[in-house]
Design an enzyme around this catalytic site. Structure first.
Site, mmCIF file in Angstrom:
data_model
loop_
_atom_site.group_PDB
_atom_site.id
_atom_site.type_symbol
_atom_site.label_atom_id
_atom_site.label_comp_id
_atom_site.label_asym_id
_atom_site.label_seq_id
_atom_site.Cartn_x
_atom_site.Cartn_y
_atom_site.Cartn_z
ATOM 1 N N ASP A 1 0.122 -3.927 6.276
ATOM 2 C CA ASP A 1 -0.498 -3.471 7.525
ATOM 3 C C ASP A 1 -1.941 -3.956 7.658
ATOM 4 O O ASP A 1 -2.750 -3.328 8.331
ATOM 5 C CB ASP A 1 -0.504 -1.932 7.589
ATOM 6 N N HIS B 1 5.261 -4.633 10.669
ATOM 7 C CA HIS B 1 5.669 -3.923 11.887
ATOM 8 C C HIS B 1 5.890 -4.874 13.062
ATOM 9 O O HIS B 1 5.218 -5.893 13.166
ATOM 10 C CB HIS B 1 4.601 -2.894 12.317
ATOM 11 N N ASP C 1 5.890 4.695 5.075
ATOM 12 C CA ASP C 1 6.742 3.707 5.742
ATOM 13 C C ASP C 1 6.734 2.361 5.002
ATOM 14 O O ASP C 1 7.241 1.359 5.523
ATOM 15 C CB ASP C 1 6.350 3.540 7.220
ATOM 16 N N HIS C 2 6.172 2.335 3.785
ATOM 17 C CA HIS C 2 6.185 1.132 2.948
ATOM 18 C C HIS C 2 6.767 1.400 1.559
ATOM 19 O O HIS C 2 7.213 0.482 0.890
ATOM 20 C CB HIS C 2 4.767 0.544 2.838
ATOM 21 N N HIS D 1 0.847 -1.198 0.000
ATOM 22 C CA HIS D 1 0.000 0.000 0.000
ATOM 23 C C HIS D 1 0.878 1.241 0.000
ATOM 24 O O HIS D 1 2.104 1.145 0.108
ATOM 25 C CB HIS D 1 -0.998 -0.009 1.161
ATOM 26 N N HIS E 1 1.428 3.919 1.959
ATOM 27 C CA HIS E 1 1.979 4.681 3.087
ATOM 28 C C HIS E 1 3.503 4.811 2.977
ATOM 29 O O HIS E 1 4.187 3.871 2.562
ATOM 30 C CB HIS E 1 1.591 4.025 4.423
ATOM 31 N N HIS F 1 -7.345 -1.043 5.895
ATOM 32 C CA HIS F 1 -6.313 -0.138 6.420
ATOM 33 C C HIS F 1 -6.213 1.061 5.462
ATOM 34 O O HIS F 1 -6.255 2.213 5.882
ATOM 35 C CB HIS F 1 -4.990 -0.889 6.531
HETATM 36 FE FE FE Z 1 2.939 0.743 8.153
HETATM 37 ZN ZN ZN Z 2 0.195 1.575 6.612
#
Ligand code: FE
Ligand code: ZN
Length: 257
Positions: free
Chosen positions: A137, A175, A58-59, A54, A56, A113
């Site tokens: 996530d 995570h 942090d990905h 996805h 985001h 999410h």
């Molecule tokens: Fe994340």
């Molecule tokens: Zn995420």
């Protein structure tokens, strides 16, 4: 195909898939480029694919830098994330497949999410082998992702898809949230013996600063409250007899935990 787990940012994991025969690599959700580049140079491997779950940061935060270093890399993501994933070239939907190192992964559309979230599932190649699930996530060890862009109904459908996979599937979630997740799980499912055992193991592992990812889908089915919306104990904790409402209330309780 070998999977290596790389730590990134504060609590993210990046997964590097390596094909030792051809010395090619792929990464799932590169939060940042540095740990990936370091691992690739240790292996002397060429990066050929980025599989994003996805959009985001942090990905996908490492996408651009990895593209610059490996101009031929192909960047995969969900079709609903068009315009949100840097460098995306392949737009995937439910039922599509992707290939790496002769292994074929099924693409699962798992919104909730985010509205474009996908997961990659590599079924076991031979009997007795494990399957590999890269679920971003959506599903966490002992928990699930927050609903930023989706409804409880969507998330229950998405988690149902993941729950239908075989027990001997390794769950590569993005995570290290397991200990906190299980603390919440115990608060709503205290009498679950599998959960008690798991909590003790995870607590010990974290004391030694060991990773708790991957986990096994079989263990998730027995201990993760966000896969157990039809269990009477969890329905009682959520004061509901409706599966989706049970899920939604547990999710709300987790947010306030
Ligand atoms: Fe994340
Ligand atoms: Zn995420």
């Amino acid at each position: 195909m070998e999977v290596t787990r790389l730590s990134a940012l504060s609590d993210n994991y990046i997964f590097l898939l390596h094909d030792p025969k051809q010395n090619l690599a792929a990464v799932v959700d590169p939060a940042e480029a540095q740990p990936v580049l370091r691992c690739l140079s240790e292996l002397g491997a060429e990066l050929v694919a980025i599989f994003n779950t996805h959009h985001h940061m942090d990905h996908v935060g490492g996408n651009q830098q990895l593209m610059q270093r490996f101009p031929n890399v192909r960047i995969y993501g969900g079709v609903e994330d068009k315009g949100r994933i840097p460098g995306q070239q392949v737009f995937l939907q439910e039922g599509d497949t992707v290939e790496f190192a002769g292994c074929v992964a099924e693409v699962l559309f798992v919104p909730g999410h985010t509205r474009g979230h996908i997961a990659y599932y590599f079924p076991p190649v031979e009997q007795g082998e494990t399957g590999e699930l890269f679920c971003g996530d959506t599903l966490f060890a002992g928990g699930c992702g927050r609903l930023f862009e989706g409804s409880p109904t969507q998330m229950v459908n998405s988690l149902s898809k993941l729950r239908s996979l075989p027990d001997n599937t390794r769950v590569w979630c993005a995570h290290e949230y397991t200990l906190k997740n299980l603390q919440f799980a115990l608060s709503v499912d205290a009498s679950n013996p599998d959960l008690q055992t798991r909590y003790a193991e995870v607590e010990e592992a974290r004391r030694r600063l060991e990773a708790t990812v991957p986990s096994w889908l079989g263990i998730e089915k027995r201990t993760n409250p966000f896969l157990r919306w039809e269990q009477p104990t969890l329905q009682a904790a959520a004061k509901s007899k409706d599966p989706v409402q049970t899920f939604a209330r547990l999710r709300g309780m987790k947010e306030r935990f």
